[in-house]
Design an enzyme around this catalytic site. Sequence first.
Site, PDB file in Angstrom:
ATOM      1  N   CYS A  44      -2.552   4.779  -1.271  1.00  0.00           N
ATOM      2  CA  CYS A  44      -4.039   4.293  -1.488  1.00  0.00           C
ATOM      3  C   CYS A  44      -4.358   3.453  -0.158  1.00  0.00           C
ATOM      4  O   CYS A  44      -3.438   2.437   0.234  1.00  0.00           O
ATOM      5  CB  CYS A  44      -3.985   3.460  -2.735  1.00  0.00           C
ATOM      6  SG  CYS A  44      -5.549   2.420  -2.976  1.00  0.00           S
ATOM      7  N   TRP A  82     -12.802   2.122  -6.343  1.00  0.00           N
ATOM      8  CA  TRP A  82     -13.951   2.544  -6.062  1.00  0.00           C
ATOM      9  C   TRP A  82     -13.829   3.684  -5.257  1.00  0.00           C
ATOM     10  O   TRP A  82     -12.665   3.863  -4.586  1.00  0.00           O
ATOM     11  CB  TRP A  82     -15.048   1.591  -5.437  1.00  0.00           C
ATOM     12  CG  TRP A  82     -14.618   0.858  -4.191  1.00  0.00           C
ATOM     13  CD1 TRP A  82     -14.336   1.038  -3.138  1.00  0.00           C
ATOM     14  CD2 TRP A  82     -14.138  -0.734  -4.268  1.00  0.00           C
ATOM     15  NE1 TRP A  82     -13.765   0.246  -2.453  1.00  0.00           N
ATOM     16  CE2 TRP A  82     -13.594  -1.038  -2.961  1.00  0.00           C
ATOM     17  CE3 TRP A  82     -14.269  -1.615  -5.341  1.00  0.00           C
ATOM     18  CZ2 TRP A  82     -13.230  -2.179  -2.726  1.00  0.00           C
ATOM     19  CZ3 TRP A  82     -13.723  -2.846  -5.084  1.00  0.00           C
ATOM     20  CH2 TRP A  82     -13.173  -3.215  -3.947  1.00  0.00           C
ATOM     21  N   GLU A 102     -13.580  10.988  -0.065  1.00  0.00           N
ATOM     22  CA  GLU A 102     -13.080  11.732  -1.213  1.00  0.00           C
ATOM     23  C   GLU A 102     -13.728  12.742  -1.668  1.00  0.00           C
ATOM     24  O   GLU A 102     -13.656  13.670  -2.209  1.00  0.00           O
ATOM     25  CB  GLU A 102     -12.343  10.840  -2.085  1.00  0.00           C
ATOM     26  CG  GLU A 102     -11.492   9.765  -1.759  1.00  0.00           C
ATOM     27  CD  GLU A 102     -11.059   9.039  -2.706  1.00  0.00           C
ATOM     28  OE1 GLU A 102     -11.706   7.809  -3.009  1.00  0.00           O
ATOM     29  OE2 GLU A 102     -10.188   9.241  -3.537  1.00  0.00           O
ATOM     30  N   ARG A 150      -5.896  -0.922  -0.724  1.00  0.00           N
ATOM     31  CA  ARG A 150      -4.916  -2.118  -1.473  1.00  0.00           C
ATOM     32  C   ARG A 150      -5.214  -3.506  -1.190  1.00  0.00           C
ATOM     33  O   ARG A 150      -4.708  -4.451  -1.816  1.00  0.00           O
ATOM     34  CB  ARG A 150      -3.534  -1.773  -1.178  1.00  0.00           C
ATOM     35  CG  ARG A 150      -3.051  -0.534  -2.036  1.00  0.00           C
ATOM     36  CD  ARG A 150      -1.627  -0.227  -1.840  1.00  0.00           C
ATOM     37  NE  ARG A 150      -1.627   0.631  -0.603  1.00  0.00           N
ATOM     38  CZ  ARG A 150      -0.398   1.085   0.013  1.00  0.00           C
ATOM     39  NH1 ARG A 150       0.798   0.168  -0.553  1.00  0.00           N
ATOM     40  NH2 ARG A 150      -0.227   1.561   1.062  1.00  0.00           N
TER      41      ARG A 150
HETATM   42  N1  ARG Z   1      -9.678  11.702  -4.966  1.00  0.00           N
HETATM   43  C1  ARG Z   1      -9.901  11.565  -6.060  1.00  0.00           C
HETATM   44  C2  ARG Z   1     -11.150  11.996  -6.296  1.00  0.00           C
HETATM   45  O1  ARG Z   1     -12.030  12.382  -5.528  1.00  0.00           O
HETATM   46  C3  ARG Z   1      -9.811  10.162  -6.680  1.00  0.00           C
HETATM   47  C4  ARG Z   1      -8.501   9.283  -6.407  1.00  0.00           C
HETATM   48  C5  ARG Z   1      -8.509   7.966  -6.365  1.00  0.00           C
HETATM   49  N2  ARG Z   1      -9.529   7.419  -5.278  1.00  0.00           N
HETATM   50  C6  ARG Z   1      -9.813   6.071  -5.503  1.00  0.00           C
HETATM   51  N3  ARG Z   1     -10.722   5.596  -4.433  1.00  0.00           N
HETATM   52  N4  ARG Z   1      -9.404   5.071  -6.475  1.00  0.00           N
HETATM   53  O2  ARG Z   1     -11.750  12.184  -7.388  1.00  0.00           O
END
Ligand code: ARG
Length: 376
Positions: free
Chosen positions: A77, A250, A255, A80
């Site tokens: 992560c 968030w 992602e 953090r």
């Molecule tokens: N990568 C995952 C998604 O796109 C989420 C993983 C957790 N990500 C976060 N920013 N807490 O759905």
Amino acid sequence: MQCPVDAAQRPTLWRSVDPDEAEDFVRTVHDELPELGPADGRINDVRAEIERTGSYVHTATELTHGARLAWRNASRCIGRLYWRSLVVRDRRDVTDAAGIAAECIEHLRTATNGGRIRPVVTVFPPAAPDGSGPRILGDQLVRYAGYAFAKDVVVGDPSQVEATERARALGWPGGPGTPFDVLPLVVQAAGGRPELFELPADAVLEVPLSHPDLLWFAKLGLWWHAVPAIARMPLEIGGLVYTAAPFSGWYLGTEIGARNLADTDRYDLLPVVAERMGLDTTSDRTMWKDRALVELNVAVLHSFDRAGVTLADHHSESERFLTHLAREEAAGRTCPADWSWIVPPVSGGVTPVFHRYYDDAALTPRFRSASEASTT
Ligand code: ARG
């Protein structure tokens, strides 16, 4: 009628909490929270409780700090820096599937907070020494269905085909059939069967995607949900395993823009975007994928900003991560980090996290990866 458990079977089915792990954890909590005073009295109580029952019950403070440490130790992560701000919802008294589903829905509302996303974990009862514990099936609280019509023809999220089929088998009639139909929750109480629960629309904030300059982009009809809430990673604290402990932070824009919408085994949208941009897609060397990828990521950032929904970008989140690392080192701690997860999937080399190596120690408390989802 219930069969009495044969005591001779206990050693194979039954696993006591490791008292040394419990002691290490309690000591860490007392070291890090000096206002709690010396740890010895509490350690004696915990050891006696494990001796008597095979397990022990965390105090509210231990649970809260333990969950925060699990986040601090999450080597994949990048976000953090704010680990101390994690909101810990102690729901160890909720055991039935309907109650767990209702609390997951409340989790989403608390985390969403009208767009000002807050990091939250909701903790349900831990696994008992016989291994039974509640479970949320499915990898996140909010996921879009993937309807498989034929080989390689999927409407929606191809990563959710199995979850969609499971929901159908449990009696879900299916959604309207758009590429962004929200799946129902599937919850299993300890020792119970999986049960379905629809997520109410007002608990799932979604952002329609548009682009600041490319006006046709909004017409693609793309959306993403605001809160990534991991549902299936057990939370391990001081030898106890919380099998249902959904947690969310968030999103980092990449992602969504560089993985969920771009990966060829997910929504695979780069060819669509490139075609609308009028790019020459006949050769990889025109960099059409790269150019489409950047615009897709611009659209994600722009849309979340316009909707007033918290979303990090990979440049500032990389800087924040290095601040976090420096703070951890200053506190005399190792900050475990996995380079291949920390470095963003676009423009890696233009972020500072790329240009160094990290320690990747496996520390506890921790969120176990789904592949180690068993309770032992
Ligand atoms: N990568 C995952 C998604 O796109 C989420 C993983 C957790 N990500 C976060 N920013 N807490 O759905």
